[in-house]
Design a protein around this motif. Sequence first.
Motif, PDB file in Angstrom:
ATOM      1  N   GLY A 199      38.182  31.897 130.168  1.00  0.00           N
ATOM      2  CA  GLY A 199      40.478  32.030 130.907  1.00  0.00           C
ATOM      3  C   GLY A 199      39.930  30.304 130.933  1.00  0.00           C
ATOM      4  O   GLY A 199      40.624  29.745 132.051  1.00  0.00           O
ATOM      5  N   ILE A 200      38.792  29.361 131.209  1.00  0.00           N
ATOM      6  CA  ILE A 200      39.033  28.281 131.200  1.00  0.00           C
ATOM      7  C   ILE A 200      39.609  27.893 129.982  1.00  0.00           C
ATOM      8  O   ILE A 200      40.696  26.327 130.548  1.00  0.00           O
ATOM      9  N   ASP A 201      39.874  27.500 129.020  1.00  0.00           N
ATOM     10  CA  ASP A 201      40.922  27.287 127.329  1.00  0.00           C
ATOM     11  C   ASP A 201      41.793  28.218 127.415  1.00  0.00           C
ATOM     12  O   ASP A 201      41.945  29.596 127.080  1.00  0.00           O
ATOM     13  N   ASN A 202      42.854  27.991 127.799  1.00  0.00           N
ATOM     14  CA  ASN A 202      44.404  28.206 127.337  1.00  0.00           C
ATOM     15  C   ASN A 202      44.228  28.849 126.042  1.00  0.00           C
ATOM     16  O   ASN A 202      44.467  29.581 125.665  1.00  0.00           O
ATOM     17  N   ASP A 203      44.240  27.657 124.696  1.00  0.00           N
ATOM     18  CA  ASP A 203      44.070  27.914 123.851  1.00  0.00           C
ATOM     19  C   ASP A 203      42.721  29.367 123.170  1.00  0.00           C
ATOM     20  O   ASP A 203      42.974  29.999 122.215  1.00  0.00           O
ATOM     21  N   ASN A 204      41.890  29.769 123.952  1.00  0.00           N
ATOM     22  CA  ASN A 204      40.822  30.579 123.824  1.00  0.00           C
ATOM     23  C   ASN A 204      40.491  31.202 124.962  1.00  0.00           C
ATOM     24  O   ASN A 204      38.965  31.237 125.391  1.00  0.00           O
ATOM     25  N   PRO A 205      41.530  32.260 125.798  1.00  0.00           N
ATOM     26  CA  PRO A 205      41.464  32.559 126.824  1.00  0.00           C
ATOM     27  C   PRO A 205      39.927  33.867 127.205  1.00  0.00           C
ATOM     28  O   PRO A 205      39.209  34.004 128.317  1.00  0.00           O
ATOM     29  N   GLU A 206      39.595  34.168 125.973  1.00  0.00           N
ATOM     30  CA  GLU A 206      38.662  34.894 125.755  1.00  0.00           C
ATOM     31  C   GLU A 206      36.602  34.256 125.133  1.00  0.00           C
ATOM     32  O   GLU A 206      35.692  34.673 125.782  1.00  0.00           O
ATOM     33  N   ARG A 207      37.354  32.275 124.707  1.00  0.00           N
ATOM     34  CA  ARG A 207      36.257  32.358 124.918  1.00  0.00           C
ATOM     35  C   ARG A 207      34.506  31.805 126.028  1.00  0.00           C
ATOM     36  O   ARG A 207      35.474  31.829 126.996  1.00  0.00           O
TER      37      ARG A 207
END
Length: 201
Positions: free
Chosen positions: A21-29
Amino acid sequence: MASYSGNIDYLAPNGVKMLKGIDNDNPERVYICTPLDVNEIKLERHPQDPNRMVAKMRVNICPLSENYKNVVRRSAQERGNANVSVPTHEMQMSFSVGYIKSVAQKFPKLVEQVKEANKERDPEIMGQDPTDENTHLFKAIRQRMNKRLAMLYQPQPPQQPSPYATPNVGVAGAATGYVAPAEGTDPLAGFTDADVGDLPF
């Protein structure tokens, strides 16, 4: 010169968390997040590129004893494994002398725990100065703090990779960009000597 291989355990440093949830473009990373202060990681500008940052953590690589390697071989043979890969070196975190001294001064309960754990083997350790880097006590404190990051091996033929298990992963709240602390900030400011069990080392 010999070359070695191994896997670094990114979860070994102090206070590491797995977050998504840190990366808005990849919330599942999933990200492995390591706190800088309790691992003495130095964030610096790259010498050739002032727009790039580097995060440096000191490590120490030392050879494993023949006794240790023989125990690994014997244990594998007892399990019926004749073709065992024996580690030859160990990679550990390596805190600076100054950092270890600051921990020894700030956390007397940690020092007492180290004394108690070593007093039968070395009775003189009870009266030694924990900030004197030439004493057995200082070396025992350093040994407790310097965690293993990896076991290193001589190269082996490639094997089939094993599938990764999905670990428990936390979810980050509102993540923000990193802002360097002011010069002279105490990296251990958030900790007290009240409960040494809460210390990461």
